[in-house]
Enzyme design. Sequence first.
Site, PDB file in Angstrom:
ATOM      1  N   LYS A 157       0.846  -1.213   0.000  1.00 29.40           N
ATOM      2  CA  LYS A 157       0.000   0.000   0.000  1.00 29.40           C
ATOM      3  C   LYS A 157       0.878   1.259   0.000  1.00 29.40           C
ATOM      4  O   LYS A 157       0.655   2.178  -0.780  1.00 29.40           O
ATOM      5  CB  LYS A 157      -0.926   0.027   1.243  1.00 29.40           C
ATOM      6  CG  LYS A 157      -1.848  -1.163   1.369  1.00 29.40           C
ATOM      7  CD  LYS A 157      -2.747  -1.066   2.600  1.00 29.40           C
ATOM      8  CE  LYS A 157      -2.016  -1.076   3.918  1.00 29.40           C
ATOM      9  NZ  LYS A 157      -1.297  -2.328   4.228  1.00 29.40           N
ATOM     10  N   ARG A 168      -9.639   1.213   8.553  1.00 28.33           N
ATOM     11  CA  ARG A 168      -9.489  -0.237   8.619  1.00 28.33           C
ATOM     12  C   ARG A 168     -10.388  -0.900   9.642  1.00 28.33           C
ATOM     13  O   ARG A 168     -10.108  -2.008  10.098  1.00 28.33           O
ATOM     14  CB  ARG A 168      -8.058  -0.663   8.757  1.00 28.33           C
ATOM     15  CG  ARG A 168      -7.248  -0.114   9.829  1.00 28.33           C
ATOM     16  CD  ARG A 168      -5.960  -0.934   9.789  1.00 28.33           C
ATOM     17  NE  ARG A 168      -4.774  -0.268  10.003  1.00 28.33           N
ATOM     18  CZ  ARG A 168      -3.654  -0.426   9.264  1.00 28.33           C
ATOM     19  NH1 ARG A 168      -3.622  -1.175   8.236  1.00 28.33           N
ATOM     20  NH2 ARG A 168      -2.569   0.135   9.597  1.00 28.33           N
ATOM     21  N   ARG A 228      11.634  -5.925   4.909  1.00 30.32           N
ATOM     22  CA  ARG A 228      11.469  -4.474   4.730  1.00 30.32           C
ATOM     23  C   ARG A 228      12.412  -3.683   5.635  1.00 30.32           C
ATOM     24  O   ARG A 228      12.626  -4.024   6.791  1.00 30.32           O
ATOM     25  CB  ARG A 228      10.031  -4.056   5.039  1.00 30.32           C
ATOM     26  CG  ARG A 228       9.877  -2.537   5.027  1.00 30.32           C
ATOM     27  CD  ARG A 228       8.455  -2.080   5.042  1.00 30.32           C
ATOM     28  NE  ARG A 228       7.721  -2.597   6.176  1.00 30.32           N
ATOM     29  CZ  ARG A 228       6.409  -2.507   6.281  1.00 30.32           C
ATOM     30  NH1 ARG A 228       5.711  -1.940   5.325  1.00 30.32           N
ATOM     31  NH2 ARG A 228       5.791  -3.002   7.324  1.00 30.32           N
ATOM     32  N   ARG A 256      -0.994  -9.050  13.009  1.00 34.92           N
ATOM     33  CA  ARG A 256      -1.543  -7.983  12.158  1.00 34.92           C
ATOM     34  C   ARG A 256      -2.407  -8.571  11.050  1.00 34.92           C
ATOM     35  O   ARG A 256      -3.444  -8.011  10.678  1.00 34.92           O
ATOM     36  CB  ARG A 256      -0.396  -7.139  11.575  1.00 34.92           C
ATOM     37  CG  ARG A 256       0.194  -6.191  12.617  1.00 34.92           C
ATOM     38  CD  ARG A 256       1.600  -5.737  12.285  1.00 34.92           C
ATOM     39  NE  ARG A 256       1.695  -5.020  11.033  1.00 34.92           N
ATOM     40  CZ  ARG A 256       2.843  -4.809  10.383  1.00 34.92           C
ATOM     41  NH1 ARG A 256       3.975  -5.266  10.874  1.00 34.92           N
ATOM     42  NH2 ARG A 256       2.857  -4.140   9.255  1.00 34.92           N
TER      43      ARG A 256
HETATM   44  P1  AP5 Z   1       4.902  -1.552   1.832  1.00 32.03           P
HETATM   45  O1  AP5 Z   1       4.616  -0.712   0.646  1.00 32.03           O
HETATM   46  O2  AP5 Z   1       5.664  -0.948   2.959  1.00 32.03           O
HETATM   47  O3  AP5 Z   1       3.573  -2.293   2.333  1.00 32.03           O
HETATM   48  P2  AP5 Z   1       2.320  -1.748   3.169  1.00 32.03           P
HETATM   49  O4  AP5 Z   1       1.116  -2.380   2.576  1.00 32.03           O
HETATM   50  O5  AP5 Z   1       2.368  -0.270   3.273  1.00 32.03           O
HETATM   51  O6  AP5 Z   1       2.639  -2.450   4.552  1.00 32.03           O
HETATM   52  P3  AP5 Z   1       2.475  -1.902   6.045  1.00 32.03           P
HETATM   53  O7  AP5 Z   1       3.213  -2.871   6.928  1.00 32.03           O
HETATM   54  O8  AP5 Z   1       2.871  -0.462   6.122  1.00 32.03           O
HETATM   55  O9  AP5 Z   1       0.965  -2.067   6.247  1.00 32.03           O
HETATM   56  P4  AP5 Z   1       0.212  -2.087   7.579  1.00 32.03           P
HETATM   57  O10 AP5 Z   1      -1.164  -1.851   7.123  1.00 32.03           O
HETATM   58  O11 AP5 Z   1       0.436  -3.306   8.387  1.00 32.03           O
HETATM   59  O12 AP5 Z   1       0.939  -0.937   8.424  1.00 32.03           O
HETATM   60  P5  AP5 Z   1       0.588   0.583   8.720  1.00 32.03           P
HETATM   61  O13 AP5 Z   1       1.840   1.337   8.728  1.00 32.03           O
HETATM   62  O14 AP5 Z   1      -0.511   1.054   7.860  1.00 32.03           O
HETATM   63  O15 AP5 Z   1       5.709  -2.843   1.282  1.00 32.03           O
HETATM   64  C1  AP5 Z   1       6.171  -3.847   2.178  1.00 32.03           C
HETATM   65  C2  AP5 Z   1       7.563  -4.346   1.712  1.00 32.03           C
HETATM   66  O16 AP5 Z   1       7.434  -5.019   0.467  1.00 32.03           O
HETATM   67  C3  AP5 Z   1       8.587  -3.231   1.486  1.00 32.03           C
HETATM   68  O17 AP5 Z   1       9.839  -3.707   1.848  1.00 32.03           O
HETATM   69  C4  AP5 Z   1       8.491  -2.957  -0.034  1.00 32.03           C
HETATM   70  O18 AP5 Z   1       9.724  -2.461  -0.536  1.00 32.03           O
HETATM   71  C5  AP5 Z   1       8.165  -4.348  -0.560  1.00 32.03           C
HETATM   72  N1  AP5 Z   1       7.274  -4.319  -1.721  1.00 32.03           N
HETATM   73  C6  AP5 Z   1       6.192  -3.516  -1.921  1.00 32.03           C
HETATM   74  N2  AP5 Z   1       5.579  -3.819  -3.077  1.00 32.03           N
HETATM   75  C7  AP5 Z   1       6.272  -4.871  -3.602  1.00 32.03           C
HETATM   76  C8  AP5 Z   1       6.115  -5.660  -4.780  1.00 32.03           C
HETATM   77  N3  AP5 Z   1       5.105  -5.417  -5.637  1.00 32.03           N
HETATM   78  N4  AP5 Z   1       7.008  -6.657  -5.003  1.00 32.03           N
HETATM   79  C9  AP5 Z   1       8.016  -6.912  -4.129  1.00 32.03           C
HETATM   80  N5  AP5 Z   1       8.218  -6.194  -3.003  1.00 32.03           N
HETATM   81  C10 AP5 Z   1       7.343  -5.190  -2.735  1.00 32.03           C
HETATM   82  O19 AP5 Z   1       0.032   0.454  10.195  1.00 32.03           O
HETATM   83  C11 AP5 Z   1       0.903   0.062  11.255  1.00 32.03           C
HETATM   84  C12 AP5 Z   1       0.109  -0.045  12.545  1.00 32.03           C
HETATM   85  O20 AP5 Z   1      -0.447   1.247  12.890  1.00 32.03           O
HETATM   86  C13 AP5 Z   1      -1.106  -0.985  12.521  1.00 32.03           C
HETATM   87  O21 AP5 Z   1      -0.741  -2.335  12.776  1.00 32.03           O
HETATM   88  C14 AP5 Z   1      -1.965  -0.384  13.634  1.00 32.03           C
HETATM   89  O22 AP5 Z   1      -1.480  -0.742  14.894  1.00 32.03           O
HETATM   90  C15 AP5 Z   1      -1.742   1.109  13.464  1.00 32.03           C
HETATM   91  N6  AP5 Z   1      -2.744   1.722  12.563  1.00 32.03           N
HETATM   92  C16 AP5 Z   1      -2.489   2.329  11.359  1.00 32.03           C
HETATM   93  N7  AP5 Z   1      -3.634   2.745  10.799  1.00 32.03           N
HETATM   94  C17 AP5 Z   1      -4.623   2.405  11.658  1.00 32.03           C
HETATM   95  C18 AP5 Z   1      -6.036   2.545  11.619  1.00 32.03           C
HETATM   96  N8  AP5 Z   1      -6.665   3.113  10.555  1.00 32.03           N
HETATM   97  N9  AP5 Z   1      -6.765   2.072  12.674  1.00 32.03           N
HETATM   98  C19 AP5 Z   1      -6.157   1.488  13.732  1.00 32.03           C
HETATM   99  N10 AP5 Z   1      -4.825   1.301  13.830  1.00 32.03           N
HETATM  100  C20 AP5 Z   1      -4.074   1.754  12.797  1.00 32.03           C
HETATM  101 MG    MG Z   2       2.606   1.079   4.833  1.00 34.68          MG
END
Ligand code: AP5
Ligand code: MG
Length: 217
Positions: free
Chosen positions: A13, A90, A129, A173
């Site tokens: 994402k 989410r 990552r 997660r």
């Molecule tokens: P990346 O692009 O970083 O993936 P992502 O989908 O952004 O993954 P996240 O871990 O950030 O998602 P998340 O939803 O768990 O975390 P968030 O920060 O939102 O890509 C991942 C890896 O793969 C990278 O190394 C990249 O280089 C590689 N990659 C990408 N695309 C690729 C491809 N096509 N091929 C190969 N490699 C690829 O949330 C974190 C925490 O915050 C949550 O767990 C929760 O506790 C809290 N939080 C955030 N938002 C909320 C909410 N709305 N409500 C409640 N809690 C929340």
């Molecule tokens: Mg992310």
Amino acid sequence: MRLLLVGAPGVGKGTQAKRLAAEFGVPHVSTGDMFRDAIRRDTPLGRQARVYIDQGSLVPDDLTFGLIEEKFSTSAGAADHGFILDGFPRTLPQAKSLDVLLDKIKAPLEAVVVLDISDDGVVERITGRRSCVGCGTPYHLRFRRPVQAGICDICQNPLVQRADDTEDKVRRRLEKYRVETQAIIPFYEAQGLVKRVDGSLAPDEVTRAIRATLGMS
Ligand code: AP5
Ligand code: MG
């Protein structure tokens, strides 16, 4: 462009949102990045959010929605010119509150892109990552290496592993994603907004598929 990206942890994402936001000149709104920034600055919100994030749980809806309300009221013109939402909403209550907010500012969502990937794919991406401490740009030990090892290509800050990027926390997660977040997909399907894209493809192919499904190719 008023777009929401939905998908499991690590599906890409953030990677796709950053590309699209740069291409279309709209803000990339990631609640995960906003929480991590608050944690780094050790603000009261950051201290509260850290407890949940470090466990791989969701931050409570009221704290999360407060952040979004503030973002949409302070980031000048965000709604006028569009936005890319990543990781928010989410839960179903978050999705309903967002609809009310966007209705009020007359900027409804235009599309919801759901990125799909297998659980094994998630674990491989998350454990490899490394993220920039400065701008949050995600890199990968195998799939996206920086020019200089351990240093961000964009802002030259160090790359680190996120505290919630261990295998046991990723499994938790993923469970949260299945139990709480996937419920928003039928909610948006009922509004005719959902487009599905294969998130397991290479990054450029995923971008191409998103553009195609939005009629931009
Ligand atoms: P990346 O692009 O970083 O993936 P992502 O989908 O952004 O993954 P996240 O871990 O950030 O998602 P998340 O939803 O768990 O975390 P968030 O920060 O939102 O890509 C991942 C890896 O793969 C990278 O190394 C990249 O280089 C590689 N990659 C990408 N695309 C690729 C491809 N096509 N091929 C190969 N490699 C690829 O949330 C974190 C925490 O915050 C949550 O767990 C929760 O506790 C809290 N939080 C955030 N938002 C909320 C909410 N709305 N409500 C409640 N809690 C929340
Ligand atoms: Mg992310």
